[in-house]
Design an enzyme around this catalytic site. Structure first.
Site, mmCIF file in Angstrom:
data_model
loop_
_atom_site.group_PDB
_atom_site.id
_atom_site.type_symbol
_atom_site.label_atom_id
_atom_site.label_comp_id
_atom_site.label_asym_id
_atom_site.label_seq_id
_atom_site.Cartn_x
_atom_site.Cartn_y
_atom_site.Cartn_z
ATOM 1 N N GLY A 19 0.822 -1.203 0.000
ATOM 2 C CA GLY A 19 0.000 0.000 0.000
ATOM 3 C C GLY A 19 0.850 1.243 0.000
ATOM 4 O O GLY A 19 2.073 1.183 0.137
ATOM 5 N N THR A 22 0.808 8.597 2.940
ATOM 6 C CA THR A 22 1.177 9.984 2.661
ATOM 7 C C THR A 22 2.679 10.156 2.496
ATOM 8 O O THR A 22 3.144 10.913 1.671
ATOM 9 C CB THR A 22 0.725 10.871 3.842
ATOM 10 O OG1 THR A 22 -0.604 10.511 4.169
ATOM 11 C CG2 THR A 22 0.789 12.330 3.494
ATOM 12 N N ASP A 134 -4.313 9.026 14.859
ATOM 13 C CA ASP A 134 -4.652 8.787 13.455
ATOM 14 C C ASP A 134 -5.284 7.404 13.302
ATOM 15 O O ASP A 134 -4.933 6.652 12.404
ATOM 16 C CB ASP A 134 -3.378 8.914 12.596
ATOM 17 C CG ASP A 134 -3.696 9.118 11.119
ATOM 18 O OD1 ASP A 134 -4.819 9.552 10.807
ATOM 19 O OD2 ASP A 134 -2.820 8.836 10.281
ATOM 20 N N LYS A 136 -7.685 5.011 12.026
ATOM 21 C CA LYS A 136 -8.513 5.009 10.815
ATOM 22 C C LYS A 136 -8.398 3.631 10.183
ATOM 23 O O LYS A 136 -7.497 2.856 10.538
ATOM 24 C CB LYS A 136 -8.040 6.098 9.848
ATOM 25 C CG LYS A 136 -6.590 5.925 9.445
ATOM 26 C CD LYS A 136 -6.139 6.967 8.456
ATOM 27 C CE LYS A 136 -4.693 6.710 8.069
ATOM 28 N NZ LYS A 136 -4.180 7.612 7.073
ATOM 29 N N ASN A 139 -5.147 1.894 9.246
ATOM 30 C CA ASN A 139 -4.206 1.575 10.324
ATOM 31 C C ASN A 139 -4.698 0.457 11.231
ATOM 32 O O ASN A 139 -4.087 0.174 12.248
ATOM 33 C CB ASN A 139 -3.899 2.843 11.143
ATOM 34 C CG ASN A 139 -2.994 3.800 10.381
ATOM 35 O OD1 ASN A 139 -2.230 3.371 9.513
ATOM 36 N ND2 ASN A 139 -3.093 5.075 10.686
ATOM 37 N N ASP A 152 1.070 2.072 12.708
ATOM 38 C CA ASP A 152 1.468 3.488 12.763
ATOM 39 C C ASP A 152 1.425 4.073 14.159
ATOM 40 O O ASP A 152 1.424 5.291 14.306
ATOM 41 C CB ASP A 152 0.627 4.354 11.809
ATOM 42 C CG ASP A 152 1.084 4.204 10.371
ATOM 43 O OD1 ASP A 152 2.126 3.575 10.155
ATOM 44 O OD2 ASP A 152 0.400 4.716 9.479
ATOM 45 N N THR A 174 -9.083 11.175 5.823
ATOM 46 C CA THR A 174 -10.502 11.438 5.958
ATOM 47 C C THR A 174 -10.805 11.988 7.346
ATOM 48 O O THR A 174 -10.240 11.528 8.338
ATOM 49 C CB THR A 174 -11.322 10.158 5.723
ATOM 50 O OG1 THR A 174 -12.653 10.408 6.153
ATOM 51 C CG2 THR A 174 -10.773 8.968 6.489
#
Ligand code: ATP
Ligand code: MG
Length: 468
Positions: A19, A22, A134, A136, A139, A152, A174
């Protein structure tokens, strides 16, 4: 141009791309010495340096080394070259948890187990002074035994910098999992914000959709900031009771993780006896699903999942514009006009927006009545045809220096409101408006080329971004 360095290829045989995030790519790899499967997260030093994150990266490394938990992706080692940092991390064979949800909501006992693992992992890190910030879908990964693995953790500095950075320059995750206090203002408590995100995750696992889902970003922000959601009828009373306390928009009254762990729903064991095969079958409501233990399959599942509305895709300012002609998302704004609402985006700080509003109010002899942070009313001093004119103004912070401002009539005559809006307010806001809803953005707002080049996510290199 730099290729994969020798040290890496000597010690790790690089495999397929798992994957892209950022700050770089994640590859599957295998140790040439032990044959152990690992994931290698490559972070571009250049990008990190540009955003002034050197110290944070160093801190992340020590944080990730300190934090060890069965439900947290482990950091094995860190390597660096002149231009890249390589994090060799535990490989999560089962892929992303939300690929399962994309196929249908989970049974309560299955969601219960994932939630327990999530809360335990997050609480463990909090107890060591580390906040994720973070949480989400991307993760939340799974290992081959269907155990949740939070990834992460320790990269919170990066996540934070991403948010602090201008939304226009770097992709921003998001907002769907982000706590209301992060949307509203900068200062927040990492523990409380993580708790909120855990609540959103639980809701999504049980519902199969997002509690604040809305194709319109402004509406999503509003729903999040007010904790405006409805329970589906299949949610049990105990879950409702718990989620009401977790999805509390006020971080001061939001239930802490320690209390979640004491709640009756959390404490009750999964009804199944955790026989793996049993609950793998239960984990998705569609039949015939294999466990995600085949790497190729999980890749294609991930690709499919991105097509599903259940898994919110990343939204950033480029997307806001590129998905819409002049900020016009999904036809919503046409209705907005009928509802007498006007929305614009601004790249100015909230203080500048508020000062401008104060200036306008003074000029129009309107009174400013503050209701809450980012929410105020402009009120007329004398009675109009249908009472005193009142305009509600709400400022949502999407990122520092990227605000969405909504104005709507809350009292008085509609024609009077429309005429003030059109002839006085809109022209007076000219300097701070980036784009009005339903209109093309202004030419002078174009960022420089190098900002565009910083984007390397495929999603943000669509042709629609080039007209910036
Ligand atoms: P961000 O850059 O905002 O953190 P992200 O979490 O999607 O976004 P990465 O952490 O770089 O970015 O991960 C990219 C993708 O790679 C993830 O979405 C996940 O599917 C996959 N991935 C990451 N870590 C692992 C891992 N340890 N095992 C298996 N797959 C992983
Ligand atoms: Mg990640």
């Amino acid at each position: 141009m730099e290729n994969k360095p020798n040290i890496l290829t000597q010690r790790y045989e690089l495999g397929r791309l798992l994957g892209q995030g950022t700050f770089g790519k994640v590859y599957y790899a295998r140790s040439t010495i032990t044959s152990q499967s690992v994931a290698i997260k490559m972070v571009s030093k250049d990008k990190v340096l540009k955003s002034g994150q050197t110290e944070q990266i160093k801190r992340e490394i020590s944080v990730m080394r300190r934090v060890r938990h069965p439900n947290i992706i482990q950091l094995y080692e860190v390597m660096a070259t002149k231009s890249k940092i390589y994090f060799v991390i535990e490989y999560a064979k089962g892929g992303e948890l939300f690929d399962k949800v994309a196929k249908g909501k989970l049974k309560e006992d299955v969601a219960h187990r994932y939630f327990q693992q999530l809360v335990n992992a997050i609480d463990f890190c909090h107890s060591r002074g580390v906040y994720h910030r973070d949480i989400k879908p991307e993760n939340l990964l799974l290992d081959e035994n269907e155990n949740l693995k939070v990834s992460d953790f320790g990269l919170s500095a990066l996540a934070e910098s991403k948010r602090q950075d201008d939304l226009l320059h770097t992709p921003c995750g998001t907002p769907a999992y982000v706590a209301p206090e992060i949307i509203k203002r900068k200062g927040y408590d990492g523990a409380k914000a993580d708790t909120w995100s855990c609540g959103v995750v639980l809701f999504v696992l049980l519902a199969g959709y997002h509690p604040f889902h809305d194709p319109n970003l402004i509406m999503m922000y509003r729903k999040i900031s007010r904790a405006d959601y409805k329970f589906p009828n299949w949610f049990s009373l105990e879950v409702r009771r718990l989620l009401t306390k977790v999805l509390d928009p006020d971080p001061d009254t939001r239930i802490p993780l320690a209390k979640i762990k004491e709640s009756s729903w959390f404490m009750k064991g999964p009804s199944s006896r955790e026989r793996k095969s049993e609950w793998v079958n239960k984990s998705v409501s569609t039949s015939g699903t294999k466990p995600c233990d085949q790497t190729n399959e999980s890749e294609s599942i991930a690709a499919e999942a991105t097509q599903e509305s259940v898994v919110p895709t990343s939204i950033n300012a480029f997307d806001i514009i590129s998905r819409s002609k002049g900020f016009d998302l999904s036809g919503f704004f046409e209705d907005c006009f009928k509802k007498k609402e006007a929305i614009f985006s601004s790249r100015q700080p909230a203080s500048v927006i508020v000062s401008k509003m104060e200036e306008i109010a003074k000029h129009l002899r309107l009174m400013i009545k503050k209701r809450a942070p980012g929410l105020f009313k402009l009120e007329g001093l004398k009675e109009g045809r249908k009472g005193i004119i009142s305009i509600e103004v709400e400022i949502f912070e999407a990122a520092p220096c990227f605000h969405l401002v909504e104005m709507k009539k809350s009292n008085g005559d509609t024609l009077e409101y429309q005429s003030i809006l059109k002839e006085e307010i809109r022209p007076a806001l000219k300097d701070i408006v980036w784009v009005w809803q339903g209109e093309q953005q202004q030419q002078q707002s174009q960022p420089s080329e190098d900002h565009i080049q910083m984007h390397d996510r495929p999603a943000t290199t669509s042709t629609s971004t080039t007209h910036f």
